[in-house]
Write a protein that holds these residues in place. Structure first.
Motif: not given
Length: 474
Positions: A173-193
């Motif tokens: 989703s949008k990179n809210y740490l760096n709005t000029s950068a591409p979307d960032y992978t913030y969510y990963v399934r492996k941490h959703n037990p």
């Protein structure tokens, strides 16, 4: 035409390059040779934000409270991949520990990340030694079965989950740490037990209880937070893609103010703040953990508990508190599942005194046979139905499980990789369409207790996007 063998040799190189590209995108315009700066994803932990991606569709109903012996609500918050010494030297964590009980002998159960999360939900990591997309068959039980048997409400809250019940491998989703950068992978399934277990994900009402942080804000504001809660920050806020100091800033922003909100933390709330595993694999899996919340006895606040605990202790403690049944797996392994001491005292459970050289090595990985280990494959076995857990109830056995296939009679491990096979449970579950959002593949469920002679060992061929693979890397 490039030979297939050549392409296979190039895969690790491509993955490494892609991982570096993604890191560069994250850094571009945001940092240069320095750690990224923490940016609050919202105006506060109870304020909804577009940075959390999925919009809230309303709060859960207010739960009927099932009284426990020591607490009425249990909240787990996991941070990522940090050695004990590093986490313990961080101000945010050391300051919080003074408000509760510091568990200075708490250990993860294996490496890498995903099997630790899976173990905390189901009492075993099934030989898993990677972070792939697995679906554990529906006749394998979890803590959800035990909770629902006593009508205890539950939910997991995953930061940046795009919508309730999303089953995808990851989500950018949008990179809210760096709005000029591409979307960032913030969510990963492996941490959703719990979503990794088909016994949860294949039931629509259970699947819908995998919610994001906009849902969390709505549920807390509506006094509708369930009694068993698992919280996973996104890949920067949990320190996975950043640093322990960054994770500490998130803890200060998110958890610290919630400790003063009675909708989140009342006098019957127990909060476990811990880590999934150490960063250093060669050392034993010693991680920082602390108990916070109003349920911690006043006399115990600011103290240290040196009892030996592991992630299985989260299961046994919940079982003891509510008088639940057990899973008959790691949660009933007396060595690995000591109950948090103040709960053990209240429930009459007797912990084992384990210290020094008696503490098992739980940093080993890839050497444990199991149904999710392609080099040492054995089928899923039945739980130990004669085990007595900390809650005193019967071992839960799911419908359709072959109870005659026990650990005592399981066949010798088979190297599926050498046979050109994969484990049968690699890939999205049957009927899952969301799981193909950032990865595609085939993988079928079925009877958890199978043997090679059944002829149903299947291979799964993945077409995972490079962005998905980059987020997959630990």
């Amino acid at each position: 035409m490039i030979a297939l063998s050549t392409l296979l040799l190039l895969v690790p190189v491509v993955l490494a390059v892609q991982a570096r590209i993604q890191l560069t995108h994250f850094q571009s315009g945001h940092r240069s040779n320095i750690a990224p700066q923490f940016v609050p994803p919202s105006e506060g932990p109870l304020v909804q934000s577009s940075n959390y991606v999925g919009s809230n569709n309303g709060s859960l109903p207010k739960p009927k409270v099932v009284s426990g012996k020591s607490f009425d609500r249990f909240i787990q918050i996991w941070i990522e991949n940090t050695d004990f010494e590093s986490a313990n030297s961080t101000t945010a964590f050391s300051d919080l520990a003074k408000q509760g009980i510091f568990l200075d002998q708490y250990y993860a159960v294996t490496h890498p990340s995903e099997p630790n999360y899976v173990a905390a939900a189901g009492g075993d990591f099934w030989g898993m030694a990677d972070d792939s997309l697995y679906h554990i068959p529906s006749n394998i039980s979890t803590i959800v079965d035990l909770l629902e048997a006593k009508s205890i409400s539950w939910a997991t809250y995953e930061e940046n989950l795009p919508f309730d019940g999303f089953e995808g491998f990851n989500f950018s989703s949008k990179n809210y740490l760096n709005t000029s950068a591409p979307d960032y992978t913030y969510y990963v399934r492996k941490h959703n037990p719990t979503i990794i277990y088909d016994s949860v994900a294949s039931v629509p009402s259970r699947l819908a209880l995998h919610r994001n942080f906009n849902d969390f804000a709505a549920d807390v504001n509506a006094s509708a937070l369930p009694q068993w809660v698992f919280v996973t920050p996104n890949m920067v806020n949990d320190g996975h893609d950043t640093s322990i100091d960054f994770a500490g800033q998130w803890v200060d922003y998110w958890l610290a103010p919630l400790l003063n909100d009675t909708n989140f933390n009342n006098n019957r709330t127990l909060i476990l703040l811990t880590f999934d595993e150490t960063e250093t694999y060669t050392a034993n899996n010693h991680i920082v953990a602390m108990l916070l919340g109003g349920a911690v006895p006043e006399s115990a606040r600011g103290t240290v508990d040196s009892t030996y605990y592991t992630h299985y202790s989260t299961l046994s403690t919940v079982e003891a508190n509510w008088g639940l049944g057990s899973l008959g797996r790691g949660d009933t392994n007396k060595t690995l599942s000591n109950v948090f001491s103040f709960v053990a005292n209240a429930t009459g459970y007797k912990n084992l005194n384990i210290s020094g050289s008696d503490i098992p090595l739980t940093n080993i990985t890839g050497t444990i046979p199991g149904p999710l280990n392609p080099q040492l494959y054995v089928p899923f076995t039945a739980p130990n139905t004669s085990a007595v857990g900390a809650g005193g109830g019967a071992v839960f056995v799911a419908s359709g499980l072959n109870t005659s296939l026990t650990a005592a009679v399981v066949p010798s491990p088979v190297n599926l990789t050498a046979l050109g096979k994969t484990v049968p449970w690699l890939g999205p579950r049957n009927g899952s369409t969301a799981a193909t959002s950032n990865s595609t593949g085939s993988g079928k469920g079925g009877n958890g207790a199978v043997s090679l002679s059944d002829g149903i060992v299947r291979s799964a061929i993945f077409g995972i996007t490079l962005a998905g693979i980059a987020a997959f890397l630990v």
